[in-house]
Design a protein around this motif. Sequence first.
Motif, PDB file in Angstrom:
ATOM      1  N   VAL A  32       0.871  -1.188   0.000  1.00 44.91           N
ATOM      2  CA  VAL A  32       0.000   0.000   0.000  1.00 44.91           C
ATOM      3  C   VAL A  32       0.902   1.231   0.000  1.00 44.91           C
ATOM      4  O   VAL A  32       1.819   1.324   0.820  1.00 44.91           O
ATOM      5  N   ARG A  33       0.651   2.157  -0.919  1.00 50.19           N
ATOM      6  CA  ARG A  33       1.443   3.381  -0.997  1.00 50.19           C
ATOM      7  C   ARG A  33       0.502   4.577  -1.002  1.00 50.19           C
ATOM      8  O   ARG A  33      -0.451   4.599  -1.771  1.00 50.19           O
ATOM      9  N   ASP A  34       0.780   5.536  -0.137  1.00 49.93           N
ATOM     10  CA  ASP A  34      -0.030   6.751  -0.133  1.00 49.93           C
ATOM     11  C   ASP A  34       0.772   7.897  -0.752  1.00 49.93           C
ATOM     12  O   ASP A  34       1.894   7.696  -1.238  1.00 49.93           O
ATOM     13  N   VAL A  35       0.228   9.096  -0.714  1.00 50.77           N
ATOM     14  CA  VAL A  35       0.890  10.245  -1.336  1.00 50.77           C
ATOM     15  C   VAL A  35       2.238  10.524  -0.674  1.00 50.77           C
ATOM     16  O   VAL A  35       3.205  10.935  -1.338  1.00 50.77           O
ATOM     17  N   VAL A  36       2.344  10.244   0.636  1.00 55.77           N
ATOM     18  CA  VAL A  36       3.614  10.467   1.353  1.00 55.77           C
ATOM     19  C   VAL A  36       4.685   9.497   0.841  1.00 55.77           C
ATOM     20  O   VAL A  36       5.848   9.866   0.700  1.00 55.77           O
ATOM     21  N   THR A  37       4.289   8.240   0.575  1.00 58.05           N
ATOM     22  CA  THR A  37       5.224   7.227   0.065  1.00 58.05           C
ATOM     23  C   THR A  37       5.850   7.702  -1.240  1.00 58.05           C
ATOM     24  O   THR A  37       7.083   7.708  -1.395  1.00 58.05           O
ATOM     25  N   TRP A  38       5.003   8.086  -2.184  1.00 59.81           N
ATOM     26  CA  TRP A  38       5.491   8.531  -3.492  1.00 59.81           C
ATOM     27  C   TRP A  38       6.334   9.793  -3.357  1.00 59.81           C
ATOM     28  O   TRP A  38       7.391   9.924  -3.995  1.00 59.81           O
ATOM     29  N   THR A  39       5.890  10.721  -2.525  1.00 60.70           N
ATOM     30  CA  THR A  39       6.635  11.976  -2.327  1.00 60.70           C
ATOM     31  C   THR A  39       8.013  11.699  -1.740  1.00 60.70           C
ATOM     32  O   THR A  39       9.007  12.314  -2.152  1.00 60.70           O
TER      33      THR A  39
END
Length: 846
Positions: free
Chosen positions: A537-544
């Motif tokens: 699971v990846r959220d916007v913080v992960t990608w950023t």
Amino acid sequence: LEKSSFFSGKLISKYAQFKDPKSSFSVFHQVSPTANVYQWNSIIRALTHNGLFTKALGFYGKMRKLDVLPDKCTFPSVINSCAALVDIEMGQVVHENVLKMGLGSDLYIGNALVDMYARFGCMDEALKMFDGMPERDVVSWNSLISGYSANGYWVEALEFYNMSRMEGIMPDSFTVSSVLPACGGLVNVKEGELLHCLVEKIGLHGDVVVSNGLLSMYFKFNRLVEARRIFDEMVIRDTVSWNTLICGYSQMELFKESIELFLLMVKRFKPDLLTITSVLRACGHLRDLEFGKFVHEYMKKGGFQSDVTADNILIDMYAKCDDLLASREVFDRMMCKDSVSWNSMINCYIQHLNYDEVLKLAMIMKVDMKVDSVTCVMLLSVSTQLADKELGKEIHCDIIKLGFDSDVIVNNSMVDMYAKCGLINDSLKVFENMKTHDRVTWNTIVAACAQSGDFTLGLRMINQMRTEGVMPDAATVLGILPVCSFFASKRQGKEIHGCIFRFGFETDVPTGNALIEMYSKCGSLKNSNQVFDRMKVRDVVTWTAMISAYGMYGEGGKALRAFEDMKATGVVPDHVTFVAIIYACSHSGLVEEGLACFDQMQKDYNLEPRIEHYACVVDLLSRSGLITKAEDFINSMPLKPDASIWGSLLSACRSSGNILVAERVAERILEQKSNDTGYYVLASNVYAILGKWDQVRMIRKSIRARGLKKDPGCSWIEIKRTLYVFGTGDKFFEQFEEVNKLLGIISGLMAKEGYVADLRYVLHDVEEDEKRDMLCGHSERLAIAFGLLNTEPGTPLQIMKNLRVCGDCHTVTKYISMIMQREILVRDANRFHLFKDGTCSCGDHW
């Protein structure tokens, strides 16, 4: 027949069955005084059955004074009255009377005594009584099992239930209704399902108490389908059935459904206060003010006597629905307020950021002596939010006066409050004075050290925590990893990563995000990639975090691909993502791509650019030498440029040698009156390059006058589990002479390769020879030389620096990587530089 002992006794009992104890009294007075034990037994039993336990014991006392000898029929009612009043002393006296009269072996008296001790919570005495019974029936077992169950001894309740089955006792509805809470409490699904099967087999499913017990048990198992089926199949439902169903739905956060059930219930039954409070909680969670008001009005019209708990829930409900006035109205009309009432009202004001009212209420609370530990924690949160250290200290004094300074939760809040008010030493004092530290304490102090910037202390606290054997949780990890990031302590970070796997936190998204950041800041982009790839699971913080990591290493192309992949997966970028992607483009010279990303913000995502986005664009343009375009961009900004904007331009002007623009921009920076010393130092450096030493002295004097301090440059290197820190011009460290000698040798070798010192980076009014010596004393050079002396030839070095690498040191490190045939990874305040064979990965975009 009024004098007939048999007839009068029966009449007393019959009136008691009709709930008319006055008439029972009347009959007894007609035959008084009497020495007939049957008549005494009848009146004592009548009073007990009607809940008049004190009067029942009074009649037992009169009976003994008149020397009327009780028999085996007297004691069960008397014992039940003692149990109902929780009168342990009287219960023990009655037990002694039983033993003196030789009635200890009577089955009914024995059952009553087991039940009495169980209701007192004296389970050891109850078991002793049970074990001593020569004869037992189902009531005996029920008394013991219900005692264990009611007192929360669920394991024992199940054990004795199973023993009763082995003894051949057939359970009845009382047995089952006592065992069901034990199954629910232990979440013992297997045992609960077996009991349900037995209920069906022996035909107890029609008993409303048993069905209610099954309903409650399945809600504790989180088995909503089974619970609802039991309710739907119930032939008879009472208020408890509806309460259990509505409260069950509410506890499972099915608030809308619980409200719908309430509307069904009121058509058939009058709900009680428990049901109403459950529905009010649901309204609060749903923020349904309209229905909350409807339920409140229903309470008033229905004549419900609202108790303190119900009023507290009303206060909370109105607060969650943003009707602060209604909360205050309920609070003000309360005749009796407990500490929960005050705390609920204070919490309402905290939620609405009305701190003045919080402090007013707290003053009244102090007068009424209603302050408890919860109040103290909430008031500490106010001083934390306001960063008001004086208020915090005042609350600390009150905590000591009220005796809450030994409360772990209160102390944890004080540690946090002092840290967030910038008083790390006070935070440490509270921590050191605490007799016990829980996991939250350690998490708070580690986070406090990280927040205050004292990462050395943070690292020491982490080691102390591990020494004391405190098991970390996800919050610990999130507090520790930034410390590892600052020191670039990859070894420590990997150990924590191992703990994350052992304790099963690897699926936690915030933990994964923190690991990506930690590895990227510790010089291991490869490990950051591996953590990212393993995350399901990846959220916007992960990608950023991943985009930012690529940016730090000058991998702008990879950052752009990650940005596109992020959008393709449906994750919407936020303001921080755009800062990261423009920053990545800036450090890779991707001007057009960076400008395209900036345009996307408003056009594609309706995000209004903030000052930090404009600063990134200025950096993007000026770093690539487009100074005029950057200045034009600043002048066209809809926002007033701050020191960060002018600072980005000035830094590039200095690097490119555009002195005319640099001097103009330096004046703009001085106009900003920023509290960031770095911008003043940057302006001072420009004037130093221009040789305007009067201006340099004026800026430095201004810095001192404003109470600002320049961060001293320092670098560090970890060798064999030890961290070595070097300051600029440092001469007092291990192997100084050897380091100085090696730097002299390297200088000679570099000169042969064509190196000429860039004296522009010595910003002091001294002779040229002294300037060369000062350049040699820069902290990163000392760290590199120390690393060369203490590591195997050919092995890579990793150096960390708290400030931006100067241009001359950047050139020198390129020469050292070529001459010494070493790969040198340097992390400065901006990014990573990988020096190899005389080149740097940044391509001079730093």
